[in-house]
Design a protein around this motif. Structure first.
Motif: not given
Length: 379
Positions: A186-198, A237-241, A243-250
């Motif tokens: 799943l590929n999306g786009r990262t954003a600031h964790a304070a503004e995940p809507e972006h 995501g990553t352990k960067d607090y 950053i709102s995650a921008g990708s994942g795998e299942l």
């Protein structure tokens, strides 16, 4: 075959367990050990096949069918917890499915065929590599050595913990499940964790996919439409607090009795993934790995197994339901008439793939003798 010979085969089995635990496609030393043993102890024509597999052929004097027996030879990436003398010397790899025992059983059959030749047709013994990752049967069937054999019928066995020692079990139709593993990226786009809507975070998408998988699942093994989805691995995501995650795998493992029903249910899942991708503005990519075709046992081959067990006065029973695990022998039974059966490893034997499992040598003689009787009845 003498009891002394079977005692020697027990030593060979324990040597395989201790010193020859090799992962799928890496069974180079195991392959050579089998080759050397056959050269020294049998009169078979021997060929390497499928990369790290071995085929031994016994030609009869009269024309007849070509019958194949198969054993698997690879080990698993499991650390053994046993402390007996033949404990695996590889701290990360061990024989936790009994393939060391299956290998030894077929070596015994090779010696039986040398001592007491079946002088009709052709007998082919296959020591197959890479059963555990579902690539070995495909590699063997694609090999020109195998293609020239024109096999008429195939048989294989698997040891079964939880079933009384030496008891033979069989059934027509599905014997093991159709199993494939699905990787969903799943590929999306990262954003600031304070503004995940972006951004486009895949977390909720993964959650909804898992819930949908549970709805698709039918866990009752007694039903023809048994369909089980098991979540295996997930990451996003990553352990960067900040950053709102921008990708994942299942990763999912999916199994059913019927390959056609499998395909229908998977199509529903894939259509749902398209909806999820649109809902969360994600790009979703899927791929498949470790495919195991259902063992579809031919009823005439099962009759031969049953008759052979009766000839030897063995305890035997027809199974009500297939086994949920996958087995690479299924590709052979999809293409060639044949059957897989089970032999009990004992009620108290640790389960397959458990770190304390060990193949019970008490079943080697029974299994080899039954295989030989199957050949007599099939040829």
């Amino acid at each position: 075959m003498s009891k002394t010979l079977f005692k020697n085969l027990e030593l060979i089995r324990k040597d395989l367990h201790k010193n020859f635990a090799e992962l799928s496609t890496q069974e180079f030393r195991t392959c050579q050990k089998i080759f050397d043993y056959l050269i020294e102890n049998t009169d078979a024509k021997i060929s390497k096949v499928g990369g790290t597999g071995i085929i031994a052929t016994f030609e009869g004097k009269k024309k007849g069918k070509t019958i194949m027996l198969r054993a698997d030879i690879d080990a698993l990436p499991i650390t053994e917890t046993n402390d007996f003398e033949h404990k695996s010397t590889d701290p990360k790899v061990s024989h936790k499915c009994g393939h060391d025992g299956h290998t030894t059983i077929l070596l015994a059959v090779a010696e039986l065929l040398t001592e007491k030749p079946i002088n009709k047709g052709k007998i082919v013994l296959l020591w197959q590599p890479a059963e555990e990752n579902g690539t070995g049967a495909k590699a063997v069937m694609a090999d020109k050595v195998f293609k020239k054999l024109n096999i008429n019928q195939v048989f294989a066995l698997h040891n079964l913990p939880g079933i009384p020692l030496n008891k033979i079990v069989y059934k027509s139709g599905a014997f093991t499940a159709n199993v494939r593993s699905l990787i969903i990226e799943l590929n999306g786009r990262t954003a600031h964790a304070a503004e995940p809507e972006h951004g486009e975070n895949p977390a909720l998408a993964i959650s909804e996919i898992l819930q949908f998988c549970e709805k698709l699942t039918e866990k009752d093994v007694k039903k023809d439409k048994f369909f089980l989805i098991t979540p295996i691995y997930s990451e996003f995501g990553t352990k960067d607090y900040g950053i709102s995650a921008g990708s994942g795998e299942l990763h999912l493992t999916i199994r059913s009795w019927d390959p056609k029903w499998f395909d229908k249910r998977v199509e529903i899942l894939q259509n749902y993934l398209d909806l999820i991708a649109e809902k969360y503005s994600l790009k979703i990519k899927t791929s498949w790995t470790q495919e195991f075709f259902s063992n579809q046992n031919d009823k005439n081959a099962v009759k031969i197994i049953k008759k052979s067990a009766e000839n030897l006065n063995l305890n035997h029973q027809k199974l009500e339901n297939p086994f949920k695990w996958g087995e690479d022998f299924g590709l052979f039974t999809q293409k060639i008439s044949g059957a897989m059966f089970g032999i009990g490893s004992g009620v108290d034997c640790p389960a397959l793939h458990n770190p304390d499992y060990d193949f019970p040598d008490e079943i080697t003689e029974t299994a080899a003798t039954l295989f030989y009787k199957i050949l007599e009845n099939a040829i």
